[in-house]
Enzyme design. Structure first.
Site, PDB file in Angstrom:
ATOM      1  N   TYR A  50       0.831  -1.218   0.000  1.00  0.00           N
ATOM      2  CA  TYR A  50       0.000   0.000   0.000  1.00  0.00           C
ATOM      3  C   TYR A  50       0.864   1.266   0.000  1.00  0.00           C
ATOM      4  O   TYR A  50       0.363   2.361  -0.239  1.00  0.00           O
ATOM      5  CB  TYR A  50      -0.971   0.034   1.201  1.00  0.00           C
ATOM      6  CG  TYR A  50      -1.932  -1.134   1.277  1.00  0.00           C
ATOM      7  CD1 TYR A  50      -2.163  -1.947   0.173  1.00  0.00           C
ATOM      8  CD2 TYR A  50      -2.620  -1.427   2.453  1.00  0.00           C
ATOM      9  CE1 TYR A  50      -3.033  -3.037   0.253  1.00  0.00           C
ATOM     10  CE2 TYR A  50      -3.494  -2.499   2.533  1.00  0.00           C
ATOM     11  CZ  TYR A  50      -3.689  -3.301   1.434  1.00  0.00           C
ATOM     12  OH  TYR A  50      -4.552  -4.371   1.509  1.00  0.00           O
ATOM     13  N   LEU A 190     -17.556  -3.515   1.422  1.00  0.00           N
ATOM     14  CA  LEU A 190     -18.709  -2.780   0.867  1.00  0.00           C
ATOM     15  C   LEU A 190     -18.948  -3.152  -0.601  1.00  0.00           C
ATOM     16  O   LEU A 190     -19.919  -2.686  -1.209  1.00  0.00           O
ATOM     17  CB  LEU A 190     -18.501  -1.265   1.023  1.00  0.00           C
ATOM     18  CG  LEU A 190     -18.345  -0.802   2.480  1.00  0.00           C
ATOM     19  CD1 LEU A 190     -18.019   0.693   2.547  1.00  0.00           C
ATOM     20  CD2 LEU A 190     -19.606  -1.105   3.286  1.00  0.00           C
TER      21      LEU A 190
END
Ligand code: NDP
Length: 273
Positions: A50, A190
């Site tokens: 990341y 999500l």
């Protein structure tokens, strides 16, 4: 608000709900971590790939929360698999975050074609025994991959972090995890918002007076999963943690179960290397 904790099979525990740092720009990461901890989160999901482990550490040090209250996860990237390179990758992550050890180190992907995840797992076992990492687990492992690492040394990963959302519910892996005492942790929980408009989600959201995102996160919680939504907004972070003051009914859970389509948002672990 603070999330309850789930027991890990090595005697430790992990907050059930945390926040993820994928795609959080390095120059915003310290702020997001600080705001997340101030909102009550105690679990941070990072990864070397990341590119923001330095910001993770900065945010951790800037927050008015003791280090031992916060559970920090990071991951070994695919091209660092293998004994020497994993040892070096773990040292580099610790140096970037600025900690002597992290709470959980994961193998990010099995990368079956590389043929190195077993060697990498044995290295993580050694690093755990040396105190460099507290708990060890995996990410994106399939049942067959889990069987290989468990069969070799009898050390069961504490957790498998996998893509899981209403369109990809991972029933087979969840059942395997339950049988072996492995926590299921949901990434992209999500599901890129693709189920926000589904009737089952909208109806439940209207009944409980919460957002579609909160209903979906509550569904993960009621499945018994750990879950790590990401938001770079302070309001989004607060909203995503606020899922412990209401419950979905059995009928609502059953309605969401029908939203499975098998569609992934990310790569297939069978071929991602
Ligand atoms: P999420 O499912 O958490 O969704 C993040 C997106 O949803 C962002 O665009 C965010 O925008 C938006 N969002 C967040 N909260 C809300 C809300 N309440 N209402 C509406 N929109 C919202 O996706 P991620 O893919 O980031 O997955 C979560 C974490 O899982 C990652 O950050 C990472 O830590 C981990 N992960 C692990 C992988 C692995 O291979 N192990 C792969 C992918 C992710 P905004 O910022 O504007 O709120």
């Amino acid at each position: 608000m603070t999330a309850p904790r789930l027991s890990l099979n090595d005697g430790k525990s992990i907050p059930q709900l945390g926040f993820g740092l994928w795609q959080v720009p390095e120059d915003q990461t310290a702020r997001v971590v600080r705001e997340g901890l101030a909102a009550g989160y105690r679990l941070i999901d990072g990864a070397a790939i990341y590119g923001n482990e330095v910001g993770l550490g900065e945010g951790l040090r800037a927050a008015p929360v003791a280090r031992d209250e916060v559970f920090v996860t990071t991951k070994v990237w695919n091209d660092r698999q293998g004994e020497a390179s994993t040892r070096q990758a773990v040292e580099e992550s610790l140096a970037r975050i600025g900690l002597p050890s992290v709470d959980l180190m994961l193998i990010h992907w099995p990368c079956p074609e590389r043929g190195k995840f077993l060697e990498t797992w044995k290295t993580l076992i050694a690093l755990r025994d040396e105190g460099k990492v507290t708990s060890i687990g995996v990410s994106n492992f399939r049942v067959a991959d889990l069987e290989v690492i468990i069969g070799e040394k009898g050390v069961v990963p504490v957790l498998n972090q996998i893509e899981l959302h209403p369109r990809l519910q991972q029933a087979e892996l969840r059942a395997f995890h339950a049988k072996h005492g492995i926590v299921t942790q949901s990434w992209t929980p999500l599901g890129q918002g693709k189920s926000f408009g589904a009737d089952a989600i909208r109806a439940a959201a209207a009944r409980v007076g919460k957002s579609p995102a909160q209903v979906i996160l509550r569904w993960h919680v009621q499945l018994g999963c750990s879950v790590i939504p990401r938001s770079t907004r302070a309001a989004g972070l607060a909203e995503n943690l606020d899922v412990y003051g209401f419950a979905l009914t059995e009928a609502e859970m059953a309605g969401i179960a029908k939203l499975e389509t098998g569609e992934r948002t990310g790569p297939d672990p069978a071929v991602f290397n």
